[in-house]
Design a protein around this motif. Structure first.
Motif, PDB file in Angstrom:
ATOM      1  N   TRP A 227       0.840  -1.200   0.000  1.00  0.00           N
ATOM      2  CA  TRP A 227       0.000   0.000   0.000  1.00  0.00           C
ATOM      3  C   TRP A 227       0.876   1.251   0.000  1.00  0.00           C
ATOM      4  O   TRP A 227       0.532   2.267  -0.605  1.00  0.00           O
ATOM      5  N   MET A 228       2.025   1.192   0.673  1.00  0.00           N
ATOM      6  CA  MET A 228       2.957   2.330   0.665  1.00  0.00           C
ATOM      7  C   MET A 228       3.441   2.597  -0.756  1.00  0.00           C
ATOM      8  O   MET A 228       3.452   3.750  -1.217  1.00  0.00           O
ATOM      9  N   ILE A 229       3.858   1.529  -1.460  1.00  0.00           N
ATOM     10  CA  ILE A 229       4.328   1.688  -2.837  1.00  0.00           C
ATOM     11  C   ILE A 229       3.215   2.249  -3.715  1.00  0.00           C
ATOM     12  O   ILE A 229       3.424   3.183  -4.507  1.00  0.00           O
ATOM     13  N   TYR A 230       2.017   1.689  -3.565  1.00  0.00           N
ATOM     14  CA  TYR A 230       0.856   2.149  -4.331  1.00  0.00           C
ATOM     15  C   TYR A 230       0.608   3.641  -4.116  1.00  0.00           C
ATOM     16  O   TYR A 230       0.425   4.406  -5.073  1.00  0.00           O
ATOM     17  N   ASN A 231       0.647   4.071  -2.865  1.00  0.00           N
ATOM     18  CA  ASN A 231       0.370   5.472  -2.551  1.00  0.00           C
ATOM     19  C   ASN A 231       1.515   6.389  -2.958  1.00  0.00           C
ATOM     20  O   ASN A 231       1.275   7.555  -3.312  1.00  0.00           O
ATOM     21  N   ILE A 232       2.738   5.899  -2.926  1.00  0.00           N
ATOM     22  CA  ILE A 232       3.872   6.697  -3.408  1.00  0.00           C
ATOM     23  C   ILE A 232       3.739   6.939  -4.911  1.00  0.00           C
ATOM     24  O   ILE A 232       3.974   8.056  -5.400  1.00  0.00           O
ATOM     25  N   VAL A 233       3.341   5.896  -5.655  1.00  0.00           N
ATOM     26  CA  VAL A 233       3.111   6.044  -7.096  1.00  0.00           C
ATOM     27  C   VAL A 233       2.003   7.061  -7.346  1.00  0.00           C
ATOM     28  O   VAL A 233       2.113   7.932  -8.222  1.00  0.00           O
ATOM     29  N   GLN A 234       0.928   6.966  -6.563  1.00  0.00           N
ATOM     30  CA  GLN A 234      -0.182   7.908  -6.706  1.00  0.00           C
ATOM     31  C   GLN A 234       0.250   9.330  -6.344  1.00  0.00           C
ATOM     32  O   GLN A 234      -0.194  10.307  -6.957  1.00  0.00           O
ATOM     33  N   LEU A 235       1.123   9.438  -5.343  1.00  0.00           N
ATOM     34  CA  LEU A 235       1.648  10.745  -4.937  1.00  0.00           C
ATOM     35  C   LEU A 235       2.472  11.365  -6.069  1.00  0.00           C
ATOM     36  O   LEU A 235       2.307  12.557  -6.385  1.00  0.00           O
ATOM     37  N   LEU A 236       3.339  10.576  -6.690  1.00  0.00           N
ATOM     38  CA  LEU A 236       4.140  11.061  -7.806  1.00  0.00           C
ATOM     39  C   LEU A 236       3.254  11.442  -8.991  1.00  0.00           C
ATOM     40  O   LEU A 236       3.523  12.430  -9.693  1.00  0.00           O
ATOM     41  N   LYS A 237       2.191  10.656  -9.188  1.00  0.00           N
ATOM     42  CA  LYS A 237       1.235  10.946 -10.258  1.00  0.00           C
ATOM     43  C   LYS A 237       0.552  12.291  -9.998  1.00  0.00           C
ATOM     44  O   LYS A 237       0.368  13.099 -10.926  1.00  0.00           O
ATOM     45  N   ALA A 238       0.187  12.539  -8.733  1.00  0.00           N
ATOM     46  CA  ALA A 238      -0.466  13.806  -8.368  1.00  0.00           C
ATOM     47  C   ALA A 238       0.474  14.983  -8.609  1.00  0.00           C
ATOM     48  O   ALA A 238       0.059  16.038  -9.107  1.00  0.00           O
ATOM     49  N   PHE A 239       1.767  14.812  -8.265  1.00  0.00           N
ATOM     50  CA  PHE A 239       2.767  15.856  -8.508  1.00  0.00           C
ATOM     51  C   PHE A 239       2.903  16.129 -10.005  1.00  0.00           C
ATOM     52  O   PHE A 239       2.933  17.275 -10.452  1.00  0.00           O
ATOM     53  N   THR A 240       2.984  15.041 -10.789  1.00  0.00           N
ATOM     54  CA  THR A 240       3.157  15.158 -12.237  1.00  0.00           C
ATOM     55  C   THR A 240       1.985  15.887 -12.887  1.00  0.00           C
ATOM     56  O   THR A 240       2.162  16.703 -13.796  1.00  0.00           O
TER      57      THR A 240
ATOM     58  N   ASN B 237      -1.793  18.085  -9.504  1.00  0.00           N
ATOM     59  CA  ASN B 237      -2.979  17.961  -8.636  1.00  0.00           C
ATOM     60  C   ASN B 237      -2.524  18.008  -7.172  1.00  0.00           C
ATOM     61  O   ASN B 237      -2.467  16.994  -6.489  1.00  0.00           O
ATOM     62  N   PHE B 238      -2.196  19.213  -6.708  1.00  0.00           N
ATOM     63  CA  PHE B 238      -1.574  19.350  -5.390  1.00  0.00           C
ATOM     64  C   PHE B 238      -2.554  19.093  -4.243  1.00  0.00           C
ATOM     65  O   PHE B 238      -2.131  18.839  -3.118  1.00  0.00           O
ATOM     66  N   ALA B 239      -3.853  19.138  -4.538  1.00  0.00           N
ATOM     67  CA  ALA B 239      -4.839  18.801  -3.511  1.00  0.00           C
ATOM     68  C   ALA B 239      -4.690  17.336  -3.107  1.00  0.00           C
ATOM     69  O   ALA B 239      -4.791  16.983  -1.925  1.00  0.00           O
ATOM     70  N   ASN B 240      -4.410  16.471  -4.103  1.00  0.00           N
ATOM     71  CA  ASN B 240      -4.268  15.044  -3.827  1.00  0.00           C
ATOM     72  C   ASN B 240      -2.946  14.698  -3.152  1.00  0.00           C
ATOM     73  O   ASN B 240      -2.796  13.607  -2.608  1.00  0.00           O
ATOM     74  N   VAL B 241      -1.987  15.616  -3.202  1.00  0.00           N
ATOM     75  CA  VAL B 241      -0.692  15.382  -2.563  1.00  0.00           C
ATOM     76  C   VAL B 241      -0.876  15.137  -1.071  1.00  0.00           C
ATOM     77  O   VAL B 241      -0.345  14.178  -0.497  1.00  0.00           O
ATOM     78  N   GLY B 242      -1.673  16.012  -0.430  1.00  0.00           N
ATOM     79  CA  GLY B 242      -1.935  15.866   1.005  1.00  0.00           C
ATOM     80  C   GLY B 242      -2.633  14.561   1.325  1.00  0.00           C
ATOM     81  O   GLY B 242      -2.323  13.902   2.324  1.00  0.00           O
ATOM     82  N   LYS B 243      -3.562  14.168   0.449  1.00  0.00           N
ATOM     83  CA  LYS B 243      -4.306  12.924   0.663  1.00  0.00           C
ATOM     84  C   LYS B 243      -3.379  11.715   0.660  1.00  0.00           C
ATOM     85  O   LYS B 243      -3.447  10.863   1.551  1.00  0.00           O
ATOM     86  N   TYR B 244      -2.485  11.648  -0.322  1.00  0.00           N
ATOM     87  CA  TYR B 244      -1.628  10.469  -0.421  1.00  0.00           C
ATOM     88  C   TYR B 244      -0.509  10.473   0.610  1.00  0.00           C
ATOM     89  O   TYR B 244      -0.044   9.401   1.018  1.00  0.00           O
ATOM     90  N   ILE B 245      -0.105  11.642   1.062  1.00  0.00           N
ATOM     91  CA  ILE B 245       0.834  11.692   2.188  1.00  0.00           C
ATOM     92  C   ILE B 245       0.159  11.110   3.428  1.00  0.00           C
ATOM     93  O   ILE B 245       0.762  10.339   4.185  1.00  0.00           O
ATOM     94  N   PHE B 246      -1.110  11.455   3.624  1.00  0.00           N
ATOM     95  CA  PHE B 246      -1.887  10.902   4.745  1.00  0.00           C
ATOM     96  C   PHE B 246      -1.940   9.375   4.638  1.00  0.00           C
ATOM     97  O   PHE B 246      -1.712   8.664   5.616  1.00  0.00           O
TER      98      PHE B 246
END
Length: 240
Positions: free
Chosen positions: A192-205, A208-217
């Motif tokens: 799940w950590m790997i999954y969310n890190i990928v999603q976090l990088l996707k949000a940065f790319t 979508n900075f609103a989702n950055v906080g969500k995936y850090i959580f």
């Protein structure tokens, strides 16, 4: 530090904070007042369907499912079923044609998880020795990437671009984590950590900075949940 992470994963206050966070992001993205007719033309009745409200409620359900699972609460799987149904419908409507194949697979895994958790000791994870975990992890990884590759290839009509490849990878990691969850093993949390890190990088790319906080959580939650499950796993091993 470990103690704070465990408190984060198990705190009811952070349950509330998590729901407020994801619902707030969904509302700020402008989803709340949108109707189904904005995305598909299936007739006049689509103007009556509060697509945005359903989406906002669904992200709250997703957060609670994740939080409850991290707390070894069986209701995480029941909410996961609801979230899978709603997310599958939403993703399909928003253009993910592979959703009609991928989400039913997740639905089946959750039904298995409910059965497996019911047969286990409540509040305590199942255990395997390290060699068994490595073997199971290898088998599950091969199965997950095979299913994800085939499902997304069919779903995208054979047109594999950057988006479809990324979707394939992300779905494979979610499958791996969900399969470990179905077995009620703490091995799910690193995936799940790997999954969310990928999603976090996707949000940065995507900017979508609103989702950055969500995936850090979600990443912090996965770290805390792993530590919490490890503690409960020790209790399980001592009781044998």
């Amino acid at each position: 530090m470990k103690q704070y992470l465990k408190q984060f994963a198990t705190s009811k206050w952070f349950d509330v904070l998590g729901v407020v966070l994801v619902v707030g992001i969904a509302i700020s993205a402008g989803y709340l007042n949108s109707r189904l007719e904005k995305f598909v033309d299936w007739g006049p009745w689509t103007a009556l369907v509060p697509f945005g409200l359903i989406s906002v409620i669904n992200v709250g359900i997703s957060m609670l499912s994740t939080r409850f699972t991290g707390q070894l609460n069986k209701w995480g799987n029941y909410l996961g079923i609801v979230n899978t149904i709603l997310s599958g419908a939403i993703d399909f409507i928003l253009g993910n044609k592979a959703a009609i194949i991928t989400y039913p697979v997740t639905f089946i895994i959750y039904t298995f998880a409910i059965k497996k958790w019911k047969a286990s000791h409540e509040g305590i994870p199942n255990t395997m020795n390290p060699s068994q975990k490595r073997l199971v992890a290898s088998i599950i990884t091969i199965i997950a990437f095979t299913i994800s590759s085939v499902a997304n290839y069919i779903g995208f009509g054979g047109h594999m671009n950057f988006l479809s490849i990324l979707t394939t990878i992300v779905f494979a990691f979610s499958l791996i984590a969900n399969l470990f969850n179905a077995l009620k093993l703490d091995t799910q949390w690193p995936f799940w950590m790997i999954y969310n890190i990928v999603q976090l990088l996707k949000a940065f790319t995507q900017g979508n900075f609103a989702n950055v906080g969500k995936y850090i959580f979600y990443i912090v939650n996965a770290m805390g949940a792993l530590l919490f499950w490890k503690d409960k796993e020790k209790v399980s091993l001592l009781s044998k």
